[in-house]
Write a protein that holds these residues in place. Sequence first.
Motif, PDB file in Angstrom:
ATOM      1  N   UNK A   6      -1.032  18.916  38.618  1.00  0.00           N
ATOM      2  CA  UNK A   6      -1.879  20.032  38.185  1.00  0.00           C
ATOM      3  C   UNK A   6      -3.324  19.605  37.960  1.00  0.00           C
ATOM      4  N   UNK A   7      -3.614  18.331  38.160  1.00  0.00           N
ATOM      5  CA  UNK A   7      -4.974  17.834  37.906  1.00  0.00           C
ATOM      6  C   UNK A   7      -5.796  17.853  39.194  1.00  0.00           C
ATOM      7  N   UNK A   8      -7.139  17.889  39.039  1.00  0.00           N
ATOM      8  CA  UNK A   8      -7.958  17.700  40.238  1.00  0.00           C
ATOM      9  C   UNK A   8      -7.663  16.313  40.820  1.00  0.00           C
ATOM     10  N   UNK A   9      -7.675  16.197  42.142  1.00  0.00           N
ATOM     11  CA  UNK A   9      -7.269  14.935  42.756  1.00  0.00           C
ATOM     12  C   UNK A   9      -8.226  13.809  42.380  1.00  0.00           C
ATOM     13  N   UNK A  10      -9.522  14.093  42.463  1.00  0.00           N
ATOM     14  CA  UNK A  10     -10.500  13.041  42.211  1.00  0.00           C
ATOM     15  C   UNK A  10     -11.376  13.401  41.015  1.00  0.00           C
ATOM     16  N   UNK A  11     -11.885  12.383  40.377  1.00  0.00           N
ATOM     17  CA  UNK A  11     -12.787  12.579  39.250  1.00  0.00           C
ATOM     18  C   UNK A  11     -14.043  13.320  39.701  1.00  0.00           C
ATOM     19  N   UNK A  12     -14.519  14.214  38.837  1.00  0.00           N
ATOM     20  CA  UNK A  12     -15.731  14.968  39.165  1.00  0.00           C
ATOM     21  C   UNK A  12     -16.933  14.451  38.377  1.00  0.00           C
ATOM     22  N   UNK A  13     -16.788  13.302  37.735  1.00  0.00           N
ATOM     23  CA  UNK A  13     -17.906  12.771  36.934  1.00  0.00           C
ATOM     24  C   UNK A  13     -19.051  12.295  37.822  1.00  0.00           C
ATOM     25  N   UNK A  14     -20.221  12.318  37.253  1.00  0.00           N
ATOM     26  CA  UNK A  14     -21.402  11.714  37.885  1.00  0.00           C
ATOM     27  C   UNK A  14     -21.510  10.260  37.421  1.00  0.00           C
ATOM     28  N   UNK A  15     -22.134   9.409  38.229  1.00  0.00           N
ATOM     29  CA  UNK A  15     -22.317   8.016  37.793  1.00  0.00           C
ATOM     30  C   UNK A  15     -22.980   7.928  36.421  1.00  0.00           C
ATOM     31  N   UNK A  16     -22.427   7.097  35.566  1.00  0.00           N
ATOM     32  CA  UNK A  16     -22.985   6.876  34.238  1.00  0.00           C
ATOM     33  C   UNK A  16     -22.407   7.766  33.163  1.00  0.00           C
ATOM     34  N   UNK A  17     -21.814   8.895  33.547  1.00  0.00           N
ATOM     35  CA  UNK A  17     -21.312   9.852  32.547  1.00  0.00           C
ATOM     36  C   UNK A  17     -20.181   9.279  31.711  1.00  0.00           C
TER      37      UNK A  17
END
Lengths: 470, 470
Positions: free
Chosen positions: B26-37
């Motif tokens: 049920x999770x998004x497949x890949x992380x949606x974070x930006x570098x450094x976040x």
Amino acid sequence: MTPEEFRRTGHLLIDWLADFRTTLASRPVMSALEPGQFRERLPAAAPERGADLAELIAGLEAELVPGLSHFQHPRFFGYFPSNAELSSVLGDLLAAGLAQLGLNWQASPALTELEEQMCTWMRQLLGLPDEFEGVLQDTASTSSLLALLCARERTCGHAQARGGLQAEPAPLVVYVSSHSHSSVEKAALLAGFGRDNVRAIATDDDHALRVDALAEAIELDLAAGRRPCAVVATTGTTATTALDPIAAIAELAETHRLWLHVDAAMAGSAMILPECRFMWAGIERADSLVLNPHKWLGAVFDCSIFYVRDADHLIRVMSTNPSYLAIANDARAKNYRDWGIPLGRRFRALKLWFLLHAEGAEALRARLRRDLANARWLAEQIDAAPDWQRLAPVPLQTVCVRHLRPGLSPEQLDEHTLAWVGRINASGQAFLTPALLDGRWMVRVSIGALLTEREHVEQLWRLMQDSVAE
Amino acid sequence: MTPEEFRRTGHLLIDWLADFRTTLASRPVMSALEPGQFRERLPAAAPERGADLAELIAGLEAELVPGLSHFQHPRFFGYFPSNAELSSVLGDLLAAGLAQLGLNWQASPALTELEEQMCTWMRQLLGLPDEFEGVLQDTASTSSLLALLCARERTCGHAQARGGLQAEPAPLVVYVSSHSHSSVEKAALLAGFGRDNVRAIATDDDHALRVDALAEAIELDLAAGRRPCAVVATTGTTATTALDPIAAIAELAETHRLWLHVDAAMAGSAMILPECRFMWAGIERADSLVLNPHKWLGAVFDCSIFYVRDADHLIRVMSTNPSYLAIANDARAKNYRDWGIPLGRRFRALKLWFLLHAEGAEALRARLRRDLANARWLAEQIDAAPDWQRLAPVPLQTVCVRHLRPGLSPEQLDEHTLAWVGRINASGQAFLTPALLDGRWMVRVSIGALLTEREHVEQLWRLMQDSVAE
């Protein structure tokens, strides 16, 4: 295995491990099996049908444990401390369960950025300057190989992008001390330098590298048309924890443009104690250094930190991307695959995070100070005992010793040394590593297991005295 | 941390991981974070005082999980399968908790002998001949480096014991295919060969190494006075899972005394299926090969098997003991430190043991057959769809595809390809890796996550069609 089966079996295994650690002190320190005895009890082939792991876990005590040796035992005094704090074991469990594969930043931002931050935390705890950037490797052997690869490529101007070491006009030379760890020579051989181009520099009475001998060796090589490339200094050598004089070596390294790598694999952990930092004075002038939190500090193996001052250079050596200069060392999104040999990477930072979070820096410092005091105590007993000889200074947690018996020839003394340490080791009550020092056997007492308190060192000292009473 | 604290916190963490795996789909497949976040939310320094890990664990969902990417997600079709069966996660937990340090046989007989036996079990499952001896490494990158070091030292007669690569009279040459994994070229550069001495041999219409081109390259090098040293063949290339013709390459390798290393990192797992073994026909003539049970087979990373036919030679290259010949390959007590770079070694065999014990060979074969069938199904859909083009044969679990749109220039087609795959990846619903094939972008659909059933491949196919409908 379903998550529910994992939950049930995982609880069993956690309980088994808690019991195992609780009973550690009552076990023989080292396995008493003969070669082949463990393997012959294993099934000859993999099972065709799956089976419940609960059964396997129930059989571990009888089947697996006799084949184990316990570096975490309170009377383990061999090799060097190889601690595995249970907090860091949980960090490693989380790493396995999450199964991140840090092959680049995107493949796991958390893996990359937590690693960056743990290397920063450790750098602060160790009192290292900000320009060192860190990366986690498996072992110091690998870290030292990376250092020598960096050295090689700096001296030859990135010849790997051309003819490699094969096209160089004159041989590159690596300087180590005669007390350097064997992994350093191995690294030089794997990097292609050749044994003829590795100089084992003589050491002084305290077994530290002699700077005058290093200077002389460099001059000889220069005169012969060879190219000095790298010097590896050690803070805390394997045999006696000798301290090579980093500042004086750095002076020579800068004059001749040698890459200075400092191997502080074991002793580096002690640098969380400000009173120990004189031991690596000049460290800020090193090009790279390695220390292993998986030794004395308590992170479960494997967790080796490689610090480098010029991270761009490391990336240029290790990157497979010919357009590396465009992407080199993007501080916003590091790709740690370009900081080492493997492409995929485990989430090693978690075990360091869990360790530091659960124990805290204060408790780590207190534990290391306890071990230093225990080593000093043992050194005092040895110094006060008439027939015992301490063979080296004790700046850290290792005491090097011989028991003397009047009238023995050097060969007979060797036999005597190996006999008494053999009796202790065979008893299962403690474990010590014999080692050669200047060609003669001695015994290293390496203190620093998590569970080792003063009473265990006292027990060891009695065992040592008993072992020569026969 | 005491064993009792470990017990309490360990149960919490096992439960957390069981829940995490249950909710993975049920999770998004890949992380949606930006570098450094991720990093900016971490404390700036290590804590001075220790704290309860239960609190850290309670915060993982909010703090850690957004930074994770999920190669175990049922709609992960990127890179290659990176499975981590929960049974093998428990094996890895046991390894961490026991904290064995296999620096030699004595340091943990069980570690050494279980590793030996797991390599034997795997050899049997893969149908490999008995003369291959195995050792567990971290990754195929490392295994390929070992292979090229072995090749280097065989061709130059162990020059590392003399002047190394620096004293060789004529350059040694390594042959790879233009579709070899980047880690192979990296290994050659680290081993000192230099890029000028690495030949990227042309491939045929199916992207497999052309033996005639290899023969020609060898002749050219011989004529120029260079020394052919090694050839790396791939079973299942990264881009398209192409199959280099091992038997024909072995023929050339034997004629010219090249070390033949086979990179079967991903596809090697498929050789537990007898019907797949034609893909590496001739494998018994390889000098070494690598396959990664941590990919498709399901062992949690890291677990790479390096098989070598002449183990004595490997030991001679990797040993730091100048008297290596006396101790070489004692079948009674192997010292695996002399089979690789690191001195200390984790108890990696446990995760393979737990995986094979809990799942059984039959179930592993059935799962891989499921994935092969899913890939064939997707290939059929693509072949039947008018605007879609399949770009390579599908012998395994990877389908290479482009969506065509009439009237597009090659540059516009590239833009279109990157646009539609970018839309799918940004949705969080699935993840696919775009890759260059003959200089133009295409999309790889790599099937084989544990949780990926036919329905997930069907969902992907609908996503693909929707992504080009705009």
